[in-house]
Design an enzyme around this catalytic site. Structure first.
Site, mmCIF file in Angstrom:
data_model
loop_
_atom_site.group_PDB
_atom_site.id
_atom_site.type_symbol
_atom_site.label_atom_id
_atom_site.label_comp_id
_atom_site.label_asym_id
_atom_site.label_seq_id
_atom_site.Cartn_x
_atom_site.Cartn_y
_atom_site.Cartn_z
ATOM 1 C CG ASP A 294 12.736 -21.534 -2.047
ATOM 2 O OD1 ASP A 294 13.840 -21.585 -1.493
ATOM 3 O OD2 ASP A 294 11.673 -21.279 -1.432
HETATM 4 C C1 GLC Z 1 11.698 -19.997 1.726
HETATM 5 C C2 GLC Z 1 12.947 -20.843 1.795
HETATM 6 C C3 GLC Z 1 12.666 -22.318 1.721
HETATM 7 C C4 GLC Z 1 11.317 -22.620 2.346
HETATM 8 C C5 GLC Z 1 10.256 -21.987 1.475
HETATM 9 C C6 GLC Z 1 8.852 -22.185 2.042
HETATM 10 O O1 GLC Z 1 11.955 -18.842 0.977
HETATM 11 O O2 GLC Z 1 13.989 -20.570 0.869
HETATM 12 O O3 GLC Z 1 13.739 -22.976 2.397
HETATM 13 O O4 GLC Z 1 11.105 -24.028 2.416
HETATM 14 O O5 GLC Z 1 10.491 -20.591 1.289
HETATM 15 O O6 GLC Z 1 8.745 -21.547 3.282
#
Ligand code: GLC
Length: 706
Positions: free
Chosen positions: A282
């Site tokens: 993430d």
């Molecule tokens: C965010 C979220 C995740 C998302 C990613 C890209 O922090 O935790 O769910 O897909 O970043 O946007």
């Protein structure tokens, strides 16, 4: 186009050699891998962001220099098919090997057309509908240059204070599993390379929903049994359904961060589940290992995350900066790098990127998409209370629409995809457009000519839930409660409609509401769907995917909590500590009667299957859908067990006077518990319960022999 031809021709020629598709793919990947430098390999693991701050000139230069493998695109990045193709052309035609890149986006509940939020779709309990909605979302996204959706989010969520419960399918393991699989199937379809398919990236692996106190990204305390019985199963269901990407979570898992956790990322995901897709961290989760305090710097973060099993690094650059150093220093084996890059190249191959690296616009029947969104919104609404005021199918008179959500278009939840708010149908517009003859819709109050029925539209904005939006109080605001109370004090019938992203504590508004409809954030078709339900075109069939507690202080509260030595003492002093509305609860305009619960066998061998039969009759006046739920309780086990667990469900249409017999095929392996590192089916008595929700059930027993 020459490089694309060379790679495309290589891919196609291998296939034409009558070798199996598998070996053609492997040979293609191996041949390409053999030509790559270490730097080019590491670049395939680099997953930077295209957002409003992105410097496209730098990105173009990096693509030319083979420094990027794929992109995380945000709404503010404003990706179009044209921009995607312009960047892709540089990667394919101007880099040394011409390896195409892929583009990923948060396609959480729709892309251009916004569907109800995931928690709302979970309330529909309709896997087929969610699969259809996800397929439409994939079509819209793919035509706009998106190759991967960061969904489904299958984090079992049992704390209403946590803003991201809105992105999940709620508190239950099976419901998260089944709805998650529906998204994977809707996204990926039968052919990953189809112009209507996108890759499903299941998230957040694993245990994010257990964030302590419902505060976002807090630490977790998850026993190994809870990890295996509660948090892992929805991911396994999605991996088994063919999801080709998994996103690693921000949280720790009882002290070991999920994005540097060899136990979950390698032992379980790779070795036990044989997952051969890619793992993506993430956002900055790799370098946030420093904040977790498990590494001292970015080099150690890169080492820890990569060795644990994180293939792609989203946004942060520790792999780009340090993986070569770690490989040169023999701290990371070259073979491990090759394995990770092989998975990325294989994914790109299976996506058809080498033959078709450019976005292909596929015509989408937008009327069909909006129709699906309207149906999904209606099917996800949950009727919590109704003194008979609804439906308004024979009402004649004036309906007054009041409250902060009467005309509000903030109904897309926290993840808004690429949705255009201006094309959403708010409550008032939908009611006006669909009102039957004889019903006049009025906005606001009119003291001189008061309405006959007052519709009060309250709730929380999309910015009140979702990521980093945890709250300590899940009550409606005092001003909104006052609005409902004042409406009731006029002496009129009051229908309260709630637009929410999380379970809310509604005890205060019960006395002032003749009917309460929980609508969640229904997306583009809010007003039309609400009209369909209020005017009786659709009987509400939604059922709660989360328990609604009476008060915020009762959290966490969920139906499948474990037994205790004195259940009669598990309460808060002076308070009714039972749920206001239990998991699985939802009213219909009709009534259903459950009877004749029976089992094909009452004593079975371990591992046997048996059938559960019961009859459900529509004893009311409306054609309606009913979600029949089946639960089990292990009455005596070597460890304390949940008071009950959902083991199957069926949604079916039953017309007035009609009786349907439902048969569930149950495998006793579903009764197993996880202990000492393995799943064990313990013999003994199991209670089988069936009913319209988790509290009102018929019950019988079955014995599993030793
Ligand atoms: C965010 C979220 C995740 C998302 C990613 C890209 O922090 O935790 O769910 O897909 O970043 O946007």
């Amino acid at each position: 186009m020459k490089k694309l031809n060379s790679l495309a021709v290589l891919a196609l020629s291998l296939l034409s050699l009558n070798v199996s598709a598998q070996s053609a793919a492997d040979r293609f990947v191996d041949q390409l891998l053999s030509k790559m430098t270490v730097e080019e390999k590491i670049a395939q693991l680099n997953h930077p962001v295209i957002d409003a701050e992105a410097d496209l000139e730098t990105i173009r230069m990096q693509l030319r220099n083979s420094q990027i493998g794929s992109f995380c695109v945000t709404r503010s990045g404003q990706l179009t098919a044209e921009l995607r193709n312009e960047l892709q052309r540089i990667a394919v035609e101007e880099s040394r090997l011409g390896i195409p890149v892929f583009f990923a986006f948060d396609v959480i509940h729709g892309y251009e057309t916004i569907f109800p939020i995931p928690l709302a779709m979970a309330a529909s309990w309709d896997e087929g509908l969610l699969r259809e909605a996800s397929h439409y979302a994939a079509m819209e996204a793919k035509s706009n240059g998106i190759d991967m959706g960061y969904a489904p989010m299958v984090d079992v969520s049992r704390d209403a204070r946590w803003g991201r419960i809105s992105e999940s399918s709620g508190e239950d393991v099976l419901l998260n599993s089944r709805m998650g699989v529906a998204v994977v199937q809707g996204f990926q379809g039968e052919d990953l390379s189809a112009p209507t398919s996108i890759i499903s990236c299941v998230k957040h692996f694993v245990g994010y929903g257990a964030s302590m106190g419902g505060r976002d990204k807090q630490f977790t305390e998850i026993s190994d049994r809870s990890l295996h019985e509660i948090y892992l199963p929805p991911f396994k269901a999605c991996v088994d359904a063919g999801a080709r990407a998994v996103m690693t979570a921000f949280n720790d898992i009882s002290g070991v961060p999920a994005s540097a956790n060899p136990y979950t990322l390698t032992d379980i995901l790779r070795e036990q589940w044989h997952f051969d897709g890619v793992t993506i961290s993430d956002w900055d989760a790799v370098i946030e290992l420093i904040n977790h305090g498990v590494v001292a710097d970015e080099e150690q973060a890169a080492h820890s995350a990569f060795q644990a099993g994180v293939d792609l690094e989203m946004r942060s650059k520790s792999y780009e900066k340090y993986l070569k150093t770690l490989i040169d220093g023999k701290e990371v084996p070259k073979s491990a790098l090759d394995e990770a890059v092989r998975r990325v190249l294989r994914l790109k191959y299976d996506m058809g990127l080498f033959e078709n690296p450019y976005a292909r616009v596929v015509p989408v029947d937008e009327d069909a998409v909006r129709s699906c969104a309207r149906k999904a919104a209606a099917e996800s609404m949950v009727l919590l209370k109704n003194n008979g005021i609804l439906p308004l199918d024979d009402f004649q008179g004036k309906l007054s629409v009041q409250g902060p959500y009467a005309v509000n278009r903030d109904l897309f939840g926290w993840w808004t995809g690429n949705g255009d708010f201006d094309t959403a149908v708010p409550v008032y517009d939908g009611l006006v457009a669909n009102a039957p003859d004889g019903i006049r819709i009025e906005l606001g109050t009119n003291a001189r000519q008061p309405a006959d029925i007052v519709l009060v539209c309250v709730g929380e904005s999309g910015g009140m839930f979702g990521e980093t939006n945890s709250v300590s109080d899940i009550s409606l605001s005092a001003s909104q409660v006052a609005l409902i109370r004042e409406a009731k004090q006029t002496g009129k019938s009051v229908v309260t409609v709630i637009f929410n992203g999380r379970p809310l504590a509604l005890e205060e508004i019960m006395p002032y509401s003749d009917a309460i409809l929980m609508a969640w954030h229904p997306g583009h078709e809010t007003g039309n769907a609400l009209a369909d339900v209020l005017f009786g075109k659709v009987s509400p069939s939604g059922k709660l995917p989360v328990t609604l507690p009476r008060r915020p202080g009762h959290i966490p509260m969920f139906y499948s909590d474990r037994t205790s030595g004195r259940p009669q003492e598990n309460y808060y002093k002076y308070e009714d500590t039972t749920p206001l509305f239990p998991f699985g609860y939802g009213l219909s305009y009709s009534d259903f009667e459950y009877s004749a619960l029976s089992l094909s066998d009452t004593v079975v061998e371990p591992g046997a299957t048996f059938t559960v039969n019961l009859t459900v009759e529509n004893t009311g006046e409306y054609p309606a859908k009913e979600i029949v739920q089946l639960y089990v309780k292990d009455l005596v086990a070597s460890v304390t067990r949940p008071r009950k667990q959902l083991i199957d469900f069926r949604k079916l249409q039953i017309d007035p006077g009609e009786k349907k017999t439902i048969t569930f095929d149950i495998d006793t392996d579903q009764f197993a518990l996880y202990r000492a590192g393995e799943w064990i089916l313990e013999p003994g008595r199991f209670e089988i319960m069936a009913g319209p929700d988790s509290e009102h059930t018929l019950s019988t027993e079955i014995i599993v022999k030793p």
